[in-house]
Design a protein around this motif. Sequence first.
Motif, PDB file in Angstrom:
ATOM      1  N   ILE A 171      76.999  76.153  37.303  1.00  0.00           N
ATOM      2  CA  ILE A 171      77.187  74.705  37.397  1.00  0.00           C
ATOM      3  C   ILE A 171      76.741  74.030  36.098  1.00  0.00           C
ATOM      4  O   ILE A 171      77.410  73.133  35.582  1.00  0.00           O
ATOM      5  CB  ILE A 171      76.403  74.144  38.605  1.00  0.00           C
ATOM      6  CG1 ILE A 171      77.009  74.671  39.904  1.00  0.00           C
ATOM      7  CG2 ILE A 171      76.415  72.623  38.593  1.00  0.00           C
ATOM      8  CD1 ILE A 171      76.203  74.372  41.144  1.00  0.00           C
ATOM      9  N   MET A 172      75.647  74.531  35.546  1.00  0.00           N
ATOM     10  CA  MET A 172      75.160  73.927  34.304  1.00  0.00           C
ATOM     11  C   MET A 172      76.132  74.176  33.145  1.00  0.00           C
ATOM     12  O   MET A 172      76.327  73.314  32.294  1.00  0.00           O
ATOM     13  CB  MET A 172      73.761  74.444  33.978  1.00  0.00           C
ATOM     14  CG  MET A 172      72.727  73.837  34.902  1.00  0.00           C
ATOM     15  SD  MET A 172      71.047  74.232  34.444  1.00  0.00           S
ATOM     16  CE  MET A 172      70.921  75.921  34.917  1.00  0.00           C
ATOM     17  N   TYR A 173      76.775  75.375  33.134  1.00  0.00           N
ATOM     18  CA  TYR A 173      77.839  75.640  32.160  1.00  0.00           C
ATOM     19  C   TYR A 173      78.906  74.559  32.233  1.00  0.00           C
ATOM     20  O   TYR A 173      79.358  74.021  31.239  1.00  0.00           O
ATOM     21  CB  TYR A 173      78.534  76.968  32.481  1.00  0.00           C
ATOM     22  CG  TYR A 173      78.030  78.157  31.710  1.00  0.00           C
ATOM     23  CD1 TYR A 173      78.081  78.184  30.322  1.00  0.00           C
ATOM     24  CD2 TYR A 173      77.550  79.267  32.392  1.00  0.00           C
ATOM     25  CE1 TYR A 173      77.622  79.295  29.637  1.00  0.00           C
ATOM     26  CE2 TYR A 173      77.105  80.385  31.712  1.00  0.00           C
ATOM     27  CZ  TYR A 173      77.140  80.390  30.327  1.00  0.00           C
ATOM     28  OH  TYR A 173      76.697  81.479  29.662  1.00  0.00           O
ATOM     29  N   MET A 174      79.318  74.271  33.470  1.00  0.00           N
ATOM     30  CA  MET A 174      80.420  73.326  33.649  1.00  0.00           C
ATOM     31  C   MET A 174      80.020  71.934  33.198  1.00  0.00           C
ATOM     32  O   MET A 174      80.798  71.210  32.600  1.00  0.00           O
ATOM     33  CB  MET A 174      80.845  73.299  35.114  1.00  0.00           C
ATOM     34  CG  MET A 174      81.534  74.574  35.529  1.00  0.00           C
ATOM     35  SD  MET A 174      82.477  74.390  37.032  1.00  0.00           S
ATOM     36  CE  MET A 174      81.209  74.220  38.241  1.00  0.00           C
ATOM     37  N   ILE A 175      78.801  71.536  33.499  1.00  0.00           N
ATOM     38  CA  ILE A 175      78.401  70.166  33.172  1.00  0.00           C
ATOM     39  C   ILE A 175      78.040  70.026  31.699  1.00  0.00           C
ATOM     40  O   ILE A 175      78.483  69.110  31.015  1.00  0.00           O
ATOM     41  CB  ILE A 175      77.209  69.722  34.038  1.00  0.00           C
ATOM     42  CG1 ILE A 175      77.574  69.834  35.516  1.00  0.00           C
ATOM     43  CG2 ILE A 175      76.809  68.285  33.705  1.00  0.00           C
ATOM     44  CD1 ILE A 175      76.455  69.472  36.454  1.00  0.00           C
ATOM     45  N   TRP A 176      77.225  70.948  31.194  1.00  0.00           N
ATOM     46  CA  TRP A 176      76.667  70.729  29.855  1.00  0.00           C
ATOM     47  C   TRP A 176      77.262  71.643  28.784  1.00  0.00           C
ATOM     48  O   TRP A 176      76.865  71.557  27.635  1.00  0.00           O
ATOM     49  CB  TRP A 176      75.140  70.882  29.904  1.00  0.00           C
ATOM     50  CG  TRP A 176      74.460  69.693  30.525  1.00  0.00           C
ATOM     51  CD1 TRP A 176      74.319  68.460  29.961  1.00  0.00           C
ATOM     52  CD2 TRP A 176      73.834  69.615  31.810  1.00  0.00           C
ATOM     53  NE1 TRP A 176      73.642  67.624  30.819  1.00  0.00           N
ATOM     54  CE2 TRP A 176      73.337  68.301  31.959  1.00  0.00           C
ATOM     55  CE3 TRP A 176      73.654  70.514  32.856  1.00  0.00           C
ATOM     56  CZ2 TRP A 176      72.659  67.879  33.111  1.00  0.00           C
ATOM     57  CZ3 TRP A 176      72.980  70.091  33.992  1.00  0.00           C
ATOM     58  CH2 TRP A 176      72.502  68.778  34.107  1.00  0.00           C
ATOM     59  N   THR A 177      78.173  72.548  29.152  1.00  0.00           N
ATOM     60  CA  THR A 177      78.753  73.532  28.218  1.00  0.00           C
ATOM     61  C   THR A 177      77.649  74.376  27.555  1.00  0.00           C
ATOM     62  O   THR A 177      76.515  73.941  27.453  1.00  0.00           O
ATOM     63  CB  THR A 177      79.617  72.886  27.109  1.00  0.00           C
ATOM     64  OG1 THR A 177      78.766  72.164  26.212  1.00  0.00           O
ATOM     65  CG2 THR A 177      80.687  71.995  27.668  1.00  0.00           C
ATOM     66  N   PRO A 178      78.017  75.581  27.092  1.00  0.00           N
ATOM     67  CA  PRO A 178      76.955  76.462  26.573  1.00  0.00           C
ATOM     68  C   PRO A 178      76.406  76.100  25.190  1.00  0.00           C
ATOM     69  O   PRO A 178      75.677  76.882  24.608  1.00  0.00           O
ATOM     70  CB  PRO A 178      77.638  77.839  26.518  1.00  0.00           C
ATOM     71  CG  PRO A 178      78.974  77.672  27.074  1.00  0.00           C
ATOM     72  CD  PRO A 178      79.303  76.244  27.158  1.00  0.00           C
ATOM     73  N   THR A 179      76.754  74.921  24.682  1.00  0.00           N
ATOM     74  CA  THR A 179      76.263  74.567  23.342  1.00  0.00           C
ATOM     75  C   THR A 179      74.741  74.521  23.287  1.00  0.00           C
ATOM     76  O   THR A 179      74.097  74.115  24.236  1.00  0.00           O
ATOM     77  CB  THR A 179      76.728  73.151  22.931  1.00  0.00           C
ATOM     78  OG1 THR A 179      77.792  72.776  23.771  1.00  0.00           O
ATOM     79  CG2 THR A 179      77.084  73.075  21.478  1.00  0.00           C
TER      80      THR A 179
END
Lengths: 294, 263
Positions: free
Chosen positions: A109-117
């Motif tokens: 979910i965090m990938y989707m919201i904040w992207t892996p940058t």
Amino acid sequence: MDILIQVIVTGIATGGVYGLIALGFVLIYKATSVLNLAMGEFMTLGAFVCFTVLSQLDAPFYLAFALTLVCAFILGAVVERLVLKPLIGEPIISVIMVTIGLGITLRGIMYMIWTPTFRSFPQIFPPEPLQLGFAVIPSGLWWGLILAVAATVIFILIFKFSRIGVAMRATANDQQAALSMGISVRGIFAMSWCFGAAASMIGGIVIGNINGISVYMGDVGLQVLAVIILGGLDSIAGAIIGGLIVGILQNLTGLYIDPLVGGGAKNVAPYFILVLILMIRPYGLFGKRIIERV
Amino acid sequence: MDYQLSVNDVHLSFGGLQALNGVSTGVNEGEIFSIIGPNGAGKTCLLNCINRFYRPQKGSIKLEGRDLTRLSPHKIPGLGIARTFQNVELFSHMSVLDNIRLGAHIHLKSGFLTGGIYFGPCRNEEMNLRRHIENEIIDLLEIEQIRKSIVYSLPYGLQKRVELGRALAMQPKILLLDEPATGMNLEETEDMARFILDINEEWGITIVLIEHDMGVVMDISDRVCVLDFGVKIAEGVPEEIRHNEQVIKAYLGEQDLTLSRLG
């Protein structure tokens, strides 16, 4: 010599932060006997929530911090209600497995919201490092340590003296007795998850502030796992002292062993010592020894 | 006369195992009511249903007309139901006094603020409570000499007394006792029986008792209820139960052995 003291001081500061996250683990474990392997993700989420509030809303730090705490309580309560309550009565190993799944889901979910940058944290503490004379502590670590120690002390005071803290200890000691005394054991379970989430999220803010944040920062959770097993799963003092040991050890290995082997030893050292200590004290340094008479 | 605590058609099962199968009974105010039966008959299950550790699938349990089955378990002590356990459940690394005091916590009204100021209502409350515990409970149970001891260091018989003390500190209307005399020697058993009688007579607390020691049960009970495989097979005064054919059959199946046990 100077560099040795410097490294030890840095290690103590790092260890203080580990101690706080470890406290989160222990709070949950003591009350519910569940080892929450999603702790690293809780931590990351805390860092991201605080980061987003700071950078998107331009809010002052104390507000962002308060909002993160609110989020931690909501997360703790929701996880307890949706994920753990249906599992009451299932073997404890299944519940621990489910927390791994929970961690992976949260990470997704965090990938989707904040992207892996990879991002760096906005400036929240005064940038001047602390000059001790014999050592210098960088600002992030110094303020992080203050925050971590303050949070740890507050958690311990709550646990020792407040009514809810006493109820939590009663539940940890004997669930049936607690229930027959009119303590809502289910409420206490939820409360432990809330406190555990709060401790790890504060830890997340501190670590995010030092190292920068990305969805991968949850891997620190694995280091903290070494801390709590070292200190004893159910010991608060063990969590704090274990944190300090691992913190100092990591920094020392970074200084002395890493150049010899070409790096990487820093991350392995805690586990190496962990194995050694567990061979001598299988319950960790301060863990409760379970003796069964047959 | 209406029962103080009435159990109506209670069904409880764990998967395919029917632990309680339509048990109905009732306890009068101020009596000593014993539940007996062979191992696995569902005695403790019934007790667990009464204080809502378990929720029966069917049926109702009423305390003075109020249905307990719909309440959450932590509300039960507040209504005046206290219990002790078959295996002692004490906070093992606290002192005897602290354990007993803890029983009274549901009656404490003082919060953070009043507790911080302490003088006034909070102090009075604490003093009254201490008087009650030290003068009455500790005195009654004859545990003055061990009140500062840590619970886990005490022998089993004394731990059971401490547990009884903690339940009394809750100032209950009904006291559920799960095998209070198990694992005790003759003298301790007699002491325990005497305590139960004292509590019942002097303090007017209704007692629901599970006990395997037939001597105790027959001596102190006003009425006895017999369970076997989750079904009530008899209920009545001890004299009736002693001669009840079904009870004798349920107990061992061997008449003379049973007779010797039932005295």
